[in-house]
Design a protein around this motif. Structure first.
Motif, PDB file in Angstrom:
ATOM      1  N   GLU A  19      77.778 169.262 -24.638  1.00 23.41           N
ATOM      2  CA  GLU A  19      77.655 167.828 -24.863  1.00 23.41           C
ATOM      3  C   GLU A  19      76.899 167.128 -23.731  1.00 23.41           C
ATOM      4  OE1 GLU A  19      78.324 165.874 -27.344  1.00 23.41           O
ATOM      5  OE2 GLU A  19      79.502 167.157 -28.660  1.00 23.41           O
ATOM      6  N   GLY A  20      76.445 167.910 -22.739  1.00 23.69           N
ATOM      7  CA  GLY A  20      75.694 167.342 -21.624  1.00 23.69           C
ATOM      8  C   GLY A  20      76.567 166.720 -20.554  1.00 23.69           C
ATOM      9  N   GLN A  21      77.880 166.900 -20.655  1.00 28.19           N
ATOM     10  CA  GLN A  21      78.793 166.366 -19.658  1.00 28.19           C
ATOM     11  C   GLN A  21      78.783 167.274 -18.432  1.00 28.19           C
ATOM     12  OE1 GLN A  21      81.948 166.472 -22.562  1.00 28.19           O
ATOM     13  NE2 GLN A  21      82.163 164.239 -22.423  1.00 28.19           N
ATOM     14  N   HIS A  22      78.842 166.685 -17.263  1.00 30.06           N
ATOM     15  CA  HIS A  22      78.785 167.423 -16.002  1.00 30.06           C
ATOM     16  C   HIS A  22      80.153 167.446 -15.338  1.00 30.06           C
ATOM     17  CE1 HIS A  22      74.592 166.801 -16.776  1.00 30.06           C
ATOM     18  NE2 HIS A  22      74.225 167.408 -15.661  1.00 30.06           N
ATOM     19  N   SER A  23      80.384 168.475 -14.525  1.00 29.27           N
ATOM     20  CA  SER A  23      81.641 168.591 -13.802  1.00 29.27           C
ATOM     21  C   SER A  23      81.407 169.232 -12.438  1.00 29.27           C
ATOM     22  CB  SER A  23      82.623 169.458 -14.597  1.00 29.27           C
ATOM     23  OG  SER A  23      83.835 169.611 -13.883  1.00 29.27           O
ATOM     24  N   LEU A  24      82.043 168.666 -11.425  1.00 26.11           N
ATOM     25  CA  LEU A  24      82.105 169.281 -10.105  1.00 26.11           C
ATOM     26  C   LEU A  24      83.186 170.347 -10.190  1.00 26.11           C
ATOM     27  CD1 LEU A  24      81.255 169.017  -7.080  1.00 26.11           C
ATOM     28  CD2 LEU A  24      83.244 167.525  -6.823  1.00 26.11           C
ATOM     29  N   TRP A  25      82.887 171.577  -9.745  1.00 28.72           N
ATOM     30  CA  TRP A  25      83.827 172.676  -9.943  1.00 28.72           C
ATOM     31  C   TRP A  25      83.886 173.550  -8.692  1.00 28.72           C
ATOM     32  CZ3 TRP A  25      87.174 172.814 -13.678  1.00 28.72           C
ATOM     33  CH2 TRP A  25      87.873 173.997 -13.930  1.00 28.72           C
ATOM     34  N   VAL A  37      76.734 176.991 -15.546  1.00 29.56           N
ATOM     35  CA  VAL A  37      76.387 176.542 -14.200  1.00 29.56           C
ATOM     36  C   VAL A  37      75.025 175.850 -14.249  1.00 29.56           C
ATOM     37  CG1 VAL A  37      75.885 177.265 -11.835  1.00 29.56           C
ATOM     38  CG2 VAL A  37      77.730 178.379 -13.126  1.00 29.56           C
ATOM     39  N   ALA A  38      74.994 174.597 -13.817  1.00 29.21           N
ATOM     40  CA  ALA A  38      73.755 173.824 -13.751  1.00 29.21           C
ATOM     41  C   ALA A  38      73.206 173.798 -12.331  1.00 29.21           C
ATOM     42  CB  ALA A  38      73.977 172.405 -14.247  1.00 29.21           C
ATOM     43  N   LEU A  39      74.081 173.948 -11.343  1.00 29.77           N
ATOM     44  CA  LEU A  39      73.685 173.993  -9.937  1.00 29.77           C
ATOM     45  C   LEU A  39      74.574 175.020  -9.250  1.00 29.77           C
ATOM     46  CD1 LEU A  39      71.914 172.753  -7.656  1.00 29.77           C
ATOM     47  CD2 LEU A  39      73.824 171.183  -7.216  1.00 29.77           C
ATOM     48  N   ALA A  40      73.938 175.974  -8.598  1.00 29.90           N
ATOM     49  CA  ALA A  40      74.658 177.044  -7.906  1.00 29.90           C
ATOM     50  C   ALA A  40      75.491 176.486  -6.753  1.00 29.90           C
ATOM     51  CB  ALA A  40      73.668 178.079  -7.392  1.00 29.90           C
ATOM     52  N   ALA A  41      76.365 177.320  -6.233  1.00 29.84           N
ATOM     53  CA  ALA A  41      77.299 176.921  -5.183  1.00 29.84           C
ATOM     54  C   ALA A  41      76.592 176.278  -3.999  1.00 29.84           C
ATOM     55  CB  ALA A  41      78.101 178.132  -4.721  1.00 29.84           C
ATOM     56  N   THR A  42      77.078 175.104  -3.652  1.00 29.56           N
ATOM     57  CA  THR A  42      76.557 174.348  -2.518  1.00 29.56           C
ATOM     58  C   THR A  42      77.632 173.363  -2.074  1.00 29.56           C
ATOM     59  OG1 THR A  42      74.645 173.077  -1.711  1.00 29.56           O
ATOM     60  CG2 THR A  42      75.405 172.585  -3.944  1.00 29.56           C
ATOM     61  N   ASP A  43      77.290 172.492  -1.155  1.00 31.52           N
ATOM     62  CA  ASP A  43      78.288 171.554  -0.650  1.00 31.52           C
ATOM     63  C   ASP A  43      78.543 170.419  -1.641  1.00 31.52           C
ATOM     64  OD1 ASP A  43      76.592 169.045   0.287  1.00 31.52           O
ATOM     65  OD2 ASP A  43      75.517 170.846   0.938  1.00 31.52           O
ATOM     66  N   ILE A  51      74.672 165.542  -9.827  1.00 31.51           N
ATOM     67  CA  ILE A  51      75.319 164.925 -10.983  1.00 31.51           C
ATOM     68  C   ILE A  51      74.810 163.493 -11.173  1.00 31.51           C
ATOM     69  CG2 ILE A  51      77.525 164.075 -11.885  1.00 31.51           C
ATOM     70  CD1 ILE A  51      78.817 166.592 -10.595  1.00 31.51           C
ATOM     71  N   GLU A  52      74.740 162.750 -10.096  1.00 28.64           N
ATOM     72  CA  GLU A  52      74.275 161.366 -10.187  1.00 28.64           C
ATOM     73  C   GLU A  52      72.837 161.275 -10.706  1.00 28.64           C
ATOM     74  OE1 GLU A  52      73.576 157.633  -7.207  1.00 28.64           O
ATOM     75  OE2 GLU A  52      75.347 158.873  -6.881  1.00 28.64           O
ATOM     76  N   ALA A  53      71.989 162.199 -10.292  1.00 33.03           N
ATOM     77  CA  ALA A  53      70.588 162.185 -10.713  1.00 33.03           C
ATOM     78  C   ALA A  53      70.384 162.689 -12.139  1.00 33.03           C
ATOM     79  CB  ALA A  53      69.759 163.030  -9.743  1.00 33.03           C
ATOM     80  N   ASN A  54      71.258 163.590 -12.603  1.00 31.40           N
ATOM     81  CA  ASN A  54      71.020 164.260 -13.882  1.00 31.40           C
ATOM     82  C   ASN A  54      71.938 163.840 -15.022  1.00 31.40           C
ATOM     83  OD1 ASN A  54      68.889 166.463 -13.351  1.00 31.40           O
ATOM     84  ND2 ASN A  54      70.244 166.520 -11.579  1.00 31.40           N
ATOM     85  N   TRP A  55      73.027 163.178 -14.727  1.00 28.18           N
ATOM     86  CA  TRP A  55      73.951 162.751 -15.784  1.00 28.18           C
ATOM     87  C   TRP A  55      73.947 161.231 -15.826  1.00 28.18           C
ATOM     88  CZ3 TRP A  55      79.969 163.262 -15.870  1.00 28.18           C
ATOM     89  CH2 TRP A  55      80.439 163.119 -17.182  1.00 28.18           C
ATOM     90  N   THR A  56      72.885 160.688 -16.390  1.00 33.09           N
ATOM     91  CA  THR A  56      72.684 159.244 -16.373  1.00 33.09           C
ATOM     92  C   THR A  56      73.305 158.541 -17.573  1.00 33.09           C
ATOM     93  OG1 THR A  56      70.527 159.546 -17.418  1.00 33.09           O
ATOM     94  CG2 THR A  56      70.587 159.463 -15.007  1.00 33.09           C
ATOM     95  N   MET A  58      76.636 158.662 -19.742  1.00 36.59           N
ATOM     96  CA  MET A  58      77.975 159.257 -19.732  1.00 36.59           C
ATOM     97  C   MET A  58      78.480 159.643 -21.120  1.00 36.59           C
ATOM     98  SD  MET A  58      78.572 159.301 -16.551  1.00 36.59           S
ATOM     99  CE  MET A  58      80.285 159.534 -16.224  1.00 36.59           C
ATOM    100  N   ARG A  59      77.796 159.170 -22.167  1.00 31.58           N
ATOM    101  CA  ARG A  59      78.242 159.495 -23.515  1.00 31.58           C
ATOM    102  C   ARG A  59      77.989 160.972 -23.817  1.00 31.58           C
ATOM    103  NH1 ARG A  59      74.587 155.677 -26.904  1.00 31.58           N
ATOM    104  NH2 ARG A  59      73.174 156.545 -25.358  1.00 31.58           N
ATOM    105  N   PRO A  60      78.876 161.596 -24.586  1.00 34.37           N
ATOM    106  CA  PRO A  60      78.606 162.956 -25.046  1.00 34.37           C
ATOM    107  C   PRO A  60      77.312 162.961 -25.864  1.00 34.37           C
ATOM    108  CG  PRO A  60      80.883 162.372 -25.483  1.00 34.37           C
ATOM    109  CD  PRO A  60      80.186 161.121 -25.045  1.00 34.37           C
ATOM    110  N   ARG A  61      76.581 164.048 -25.783  1.00 33.44           N
ATOM    111  CA  ARG A  61      75.302 164.173 -26.483  1.00 33.44           C
ATOM    112  C   ARG A  61      75.414 163.829 -27.969  1.00 33.44           C
ATOM    113  NH1 ARG A  61      73.235 169.325 -24.227  1.00 33.44           N
ATOM    114  NH2 ARG A  61      72.355 168.208 -22.485  1.00 33.44           N
ATOM    115  N   SER A  62      76.499 164.257 -28.621  1.00 36.74           N
ATOM    116  CA  SER A  62      76.658 163.998 -30.051  1.00 36.74           C
ATOM    117  C   SER A  62      76.800 162.508 -30.337  1.00 36.74           C
ATOM    118  CB  SER A  62      77.860 164.766 -30.609  1.00 36.74           C
ATOM    119  OG  SER A  62      79.036 164.402 -29.918  1.00 36.74           O
TER     120      SER A  62
END
Length: 73
Positions: A19-25, A37-43, A51-56, A58-62
């Protein structure tokens, strides 16, 4: 046991679902089914910036697609 999401020194992943929703994990926890995984392990700061740059939207894609379909009608 402390909450791994609160550890400012830990490494994290950015996950995204269909659905294009992002999560810090936390990187040491297995990626749950339905997430990729959209971004590999980092700080944490780099993950938050990603997340701020790519999840502009907040609605689910559907839901966003339904709004677009309604606008076209």
């Amino acid at each position: 046991m402390s909450n791994p999401f609160d550890d400012k020194n830990a490494t994290f992943l950015v996950l995204v679902n269909e659905e294009g929703q992002h999560s810090l994990w936390p990187s040491f926890i297995e990626v749950p089914a339905g997430w990729q995984v959209a971004l590999a392990a980092t700080d944490r700061a780099a993950c938050s910036a990603f997340i701020e740059a790519n999840w502009t939207d907040m609605r689910p894609r559907s839901l966003a697609a339904m709004d677009l379909d309604a606008a076209r009608a």
